[in-house]
Design a protein around this motif. Structure first.
Motif, short mmCIF file in Angstrom:
data_model
loop_
_atom_site.label_atom_id
_atom_site.label_comp_id
_atom_site.label_asym_id
_atom_site.label_seq_id
_atom_site.Cartn_x
_atom_site.Cartn_y
_atom_site.Cartn_z
N PHE A 257 0.83 -1.21 0.00
CA PHE A 257 0.00 0.00 0.00
C PHE A 257 0.86 1.26 0.00
O PHE A 257 0.50 2.27 -0.61
N TYR A 261 0.19 3.55 -3.35
CA TYR A 261 -0.52 4.82 -3.14
C TYR A 261 0.38 5.99 -2.76
O TYR A 261 -0.04 7.15 -2.86
N LEU A 265 -1.63 7.53 0.80
CA LEU A 265 -1.77 6.80 2.07
C LEU A 265 -1.72 7.78 3.23
O LEU A 265 -2.56 7.70 4.15
N PHE A 268 -4.93 9.75 3.39
CA PHE A 268 -6.03 8.96 3.96
C PHE A 268 -5.89 8.87 5.48
O PHE A 268 -6.89 8.91 6.20
N TYR A 329 -5.55 0.19 5.35
CA TYR A 329 -5.18 -0.30 4.03
C TYR A 329 -6.40 -0.79 3.27
O TYR A 329 -6.53 -0.58 2.05
N LEU A 332 -8.36 2.06 1.93
CA LEU A 332 -7.63 2.60 0.78
C LEU A 332 -7.92 1.75 -0.46
O LEU A 332 -8.24 2.28 -1.54
N ASP A 333 -7.82 0.46 -0.31
CA ASP A 333 -8.05 -0.48 -1.41
C ASP A 333 -9.51 -0.42 -1.88
O ASP A 333 -9.79 -0.31 -3.08
N LYS A 336 -10.63 2.70 -3.86
CA LYS A 336 -10.17 2.67 -5.25
C LYS A 336 -11.06 1.74 -6.08
O LYS A 336 -11.45 2.07 -7.20
N LEU A 380 -13.31 10.09 0.25
CA LEU A 380 -12.22 9.15 -0.02
C LEU A 380 -12.26 8.66 -1.46
O LEU A 380 -11.22 8.56 -2.13
N GLN A 384 -9.55 9.10 -4.69
CA GLN A 384 -9.06 8.00 -5.52
C GLN A 384 -9.28 8.28 -7.00
O GLN A 384 -8.39 8.05 -7.83
#
Length: 921
Positions: A257, A261, A265, A268, A329, A332-333, A336, A380, A384
């Motif tokens: 990550f 990113y 990261l 976020f 994480y 974040l994933d 996206k 968020l 992305q």
């Protein structure tokens, strides 16, 4: 078969020529090829810790974008044509929702040999989404992702044309890693393996460096059928390189990550309000992450323990910090992945790819909640889209407004659904002492309740509950996240199976209805007769298909005339005419004359072309995410189902209708042409497949100028002007994420208008008005009704006050409870108002009576204070023996008595209340 593969499948001249040796991993037992004769392990996790950071490499600190460019450039220089990536929703597949790998782009039409590849050899970096490991995202620090980029170089080897196979594939991979990335050759290991997927299989090599698998090289040479593994005439090189892993490999960062990113990261973390875990803990965990089996609780526990020991931290603190990191994480994933899904036009819903998008959104929202953050997922996802949209995903920026709006709608729906669902959870838990996995999935599907929320509620009530650690993966798989189970379409003909088998023996029927859709009569040779089923060598009769009804008409032959009542097409494109009565067998081989019902056909053509025009208008008004979800065209009307996140407003519907009629006035030419499939896809993209995916190397493409283009089998007008006009007669929400439009076109608009006029005349007659002054008359009636309603409410208040006075003057006391008797025979609604007022204060019970159906209705209600002292259901059970039957809730029951006097009923009810009260005490 993987374990019984002939070792010769892996013994390549390339290995022999370059000094590779075949070894057996002393830990996992797999065979591998290496230039290091002292190597004892396969160089892959979980047999070894990650140590790829220490492996020498010439290229360092590649971003995902740079890793992607390096990959594509290398294979372009080595004779591969670069293909543009396809969407993450597999519109060209009928058996799969999401694009899960680069080979999906070519299955099954290319890999089956039906359609040639768009280039050969080729290279592509395909954005892909896999949800079967969604619960492990973040936990393994980057080994699992829901969205990732798969680099694939592919070669398709035909019996008469070899492109390249194992030797060249392995050499290309070796050169890419050693020459392009600058990895010392002795660090590159080729591990023998076996691959299956999408109905194909073959031997493979996993390319590992420093414990990290960077690529898989598959040699697809078998079809997996009912008889097992059958050799394929077309042998396919199917490779998958992890672009994000390559970037991670080149960077000195602990997790994928960080590599993927970068600064996003940190952004976020700030938005989520979560500080980074100590570097020493992250590195301690990173080295061991490859050996972690997240499916095994013992492995997970050992992972936390080793990380804590290596970082010199207490176990519980290390666990807490790593779980928090995993959640960050995963958010974040997931954010996206949401941007990817929505950017490619998925509409969240309760079915199909829409369900999978909603699952990712809701899991992200739950993770945000568990982190204690109040940031909106909208913000968020927007970050992305802006981050990746400038890189490899332009559709994210093109559709940013849609992405943001729909994410916000889904976020609001989730929280509303959660509040409603929690009440349902409490009810269920009070009834049940154990909940199953199916119960958890039903609560999630129906109300969006995450399993850990159910678990928290269950714990408070002492209900046993075990939540699978891979709950979301199970749900995703049940809803088609894996291949082969998604939206498979059965090839239905509407004909008995024996007739289909009989008809398929004939040559493909020449389709005169395509050559000239205006042809009304024709001659043809009868080549098949079986009962009332007839096959001709050519026909102008259109068979059911493409959402369009079949033609009707007559066939004349041998001096006989028969009505054609139905027309169908077999999978082999043989058109079968279903007659009202059989023709004599002697007509076989004769020349027949066919005549279609032209007026019926022309109405169908108007509606079919009208649906295409309507779809183009809907996309222009509602957005490019609009996709056809179904359609039907009949002579009387047509319907079009589209994907959209809400019911369109009346203003939007009006704009769609106006725009569709503008397109009609423009008299846009309508053209149909048969095109090579690859050429059509290159020109028009996958919007072609609105009405389905034809499995053929050539497809019939219908274009209406630049207004609409689709692969379509139906019959159409020469230009949009022939439609005449379109009227949208109904718009409704068919299901979550799908909206239905119903239209009439051409002469049916006048018929529809005549029906409306007739309805207006009937309505006018009812209110003693004419059509011209109906609105004024209705307005006056509404004013009069409102005045009467106001007067009725005033009178009802007087009645209520009188009822209250009567009830209070005759109230009875029963062991601290006050019982009121209410006679509601004059006005039941007034009686219910009295009941609400009396039960809103103190320990009260109200007994209300009124006549109905030749008997007496008795409603009994208890206040909240009285409910703790008496259960009205118990009183109702006691009255049943006396012929006063009914039931309800503990605080309200409705009873019915027949042939029993009022006073007798009241006394019986009071006695039952006394007995119930005594039992409660």
């Amino acid at each position: 078969m993987g374990g019984a593969v002939d070792p010769k499948e892996y013994q390549l001249e390339f290995f022999k020529r370059n000094g590779f040796v075949r070894r057996k991993c002393k830990i996992g037992g797999e065979y591998f090829w290496t230039l290091n004769p002292e190597q004892e392990h396969c160089n892959d996790a979980p047999c070894v810790e990650y140590y790829f950071w220490k492996v020498p490499k010439r290229l360092r600190d590649l971003s995902v974008r740079e890793a992607r460019r390096r990959f594509l450039d290398f294979f372009r220089r080595n004779g591969h044509e670069v293909l543009e990536p396809r969407p993450v929703v597999a519109r060209w597949r009928t058996d799969l929702y999401l694009t899960i790998a680069s080979i999906v782009v070519f299955q099954p039409h290319v890999t089956s040999g039906l359609v040639p590849p768009p280039a050969n050899p080729l290279v592509i970096v395909q954005p892909s989404i896999r949800l079967e490991d969604i619960d492990n995202v973040g936990v393994t620090l980057g080994r699992h992702l829901t969205s990732f980029e798969m680099g694939g170089h592919h070669a398709f080897n035909y019996p008469d044309r070899r492109v390249y196979w194992k030797e060249e594939t392995v050499e290309l991979a070796f050169r890419f890693f050693t020459e392009e990335l600058g990895i010392p050759p002795e660090h590159v290991t080729f591990k023998e393996s076996w691959w299956e997927g999408g109905g194909n299989a073959g031997p493979s090599f996993e390319v590992t460096v420093g414990g990290l698998e960077l690529a898989t090289l598959v040699f697809m040479q078998y079809r997996v059928g009912e008889k097992g593994y059958e050799p394929m005439p077309l042998r396919v090189v199917d490779t998958g390189y992890g672009i994000e892993r390559i970037a991670w490999f080149t960077q000195n960062v602990p997790t994928a990550f960080h590599a993927i990113y970068g600064g996003l990261l940190d952004e976020f973390r700030r938005l989520l309000g979560v500080e980074a875990a100590p570097e020493r803990l992250l590195w301690a965990a990173a080295r061991d992450a490859g050996r972690l089996d997240p499916e095994n609780p013992a492995s997970l526990e050992a992972f936390y323990r080793r990380a804590a020991e290596d970082a010199g931290m207490p176990l519980e603190e290390a666990r807490r910090l790593l779980e928090r990191e995993a959640a960050v994480y995963a958010v974040l994933d997931h954010s996206k992945t949401v941007a990817l899904m929505l950017g490619d036009g998925i509409v969240p819903s309760n079915t199909g790819e829409g369900y999978l998008a909603r699952l990712v959104i809701r899991r992200a929202l739950r993770l945000i909640n568990r982190l204690g953050s109040d940031v909106s997922l909208v913000e968020l996802v927007r970050r992305q889209a802006e981050f990746w949209g400038r890189d490899y995903y332009p559709r994210m920026l093109e559709n940013l407004d849609y992405i943001v709006k729909v994410t916000g709608i889904e976020e609001n729906r989730y929280y509303r659904s959660l509040q409603r669902g929690l009440r349902e959870v409490e009810k269920l838990l009070r009834r049940r002492k154990k909940l199953s996995l199916d119960d958890l999935i039903l609560l999630y599907d129906s109300h969006g309740i995450p399993p850990d929320v159910v678990a928290e509620a269950a714990k408070k009530l002492g209900v046993a509950l075990e939540v699978p650690h891979n709950f979301y993966a199970i749900v995703a798989e049940r809803h088609g996240a894996r291949g082969g189970v998604a939206r498979r379409v059965e090839d239905k003909t509407g004909l008995p199976s024996d007739i289909v088998a009989w008809a398929n023996r004939f040559p493909e029927t020449r389709r005169l209805f395509h050559e000239d859709p205006y042809l009304r009569s024709f001659t043809a040779k009868i080549i098949g007769i079986k009962g009332n089923y007839v096959v001709l060598d050519q026909t102008a009769f259109y068979p059911t298909g493409g959402g369009q009804l079949h033609d009707t008409g007559v066939i004349r032959a041998c001096g006989e005339e028969r009505k054609v009542v139905r027309v169908e097409k077999t999978p082999n494109n043989v058109v079968v005419h279903v007659l009202e009565r059989p023709l004599p067998g002697s007509c076989l081989g004769a020349v027949a004359e066919g005549q279609i019902d032209w007026h019926r056909r022309y109405r169908l053509m108007r509606h079919h072309t009208g649906v295409h025009v309507l779809l183009g208008a809907a996309r222009r008004v509602l957005g490019s995410h609009v996709w056809q979800a179904g359609a039907e065209k009949t002579p009387e009307k047509a319907r079009l189902d589209i994907t959209h996140y809400e019911l369109p407003s009346s203003e939007e519907v009006k704009r769609i209708e106006e725009l569709a009629n503008w397109a009609i006035l423009e008299r846009i030419p309508v053209k149909a042409q048969v095109m090579d499939r690859n050429e059509a896809e290159k020109l028009y993209g996958f919007r072609l497949y609105q009405g389905g995916v034809p499995m053929s190397p050539k497809i019939r493409v219908l274009t209406i100028g630049d207004w609409d283009v689709e692969a379509c089998f139906g019959t159409h007008l020469a230009n949009t002007g022939e439609i005449g006009s379109i009227k949208i007669v109904n718009v409704e929400k068919l299901q979550d994420g799908v909206v239905r439009f119903e239209i009439v076109a051409g002469s049916e608009v006048a018929r529809y208008a005549a029906g409306l006029e007739e309805t207006l005349d009937r309505a006018a007659a009812l209110v003693k008005a004419s059509r011209s002054n109906l609105v004024d008359r209705l307005g006056k009636l509404v004013e009069e009704q409102q005045a009467l309603k106001k007067r009725l409410n005033e009178l009802r208040r007087i009645i209520v006050d009188n009822m209250l006075y009567e009830a209070e003057s005759k109230a009875r006391n029963l062991d601290g409870l006050k019982i009121y008797i209410v006679d509601a025979s004059l006005d039941v609604e007034a009686g219910r108002e009295v009941m609400r007022e009396l039960t809103s204060k103190g320990k009260t019970i109200v007994v209300m009576t009124y006549p109905k159906g030749g008997g007496l209705v008795v409603e009994v209600a208890a206040s909240k204070e009285a409910a703790s002292a008496i259960n009205l259901r118990d009183a109702a059970r006691r009255l049943a023996a006396q012929g006063i039957r009914g039931g309800g809730k503990p605080t309200h029951v409705t009873l019915f008595a027949k042939n029993v006097g009022l006073e007798e009923v009241l006394e019986a009810v009071v006695r039952a209340l006394e007995e119930a009260l005594g039992k409660q005490a």
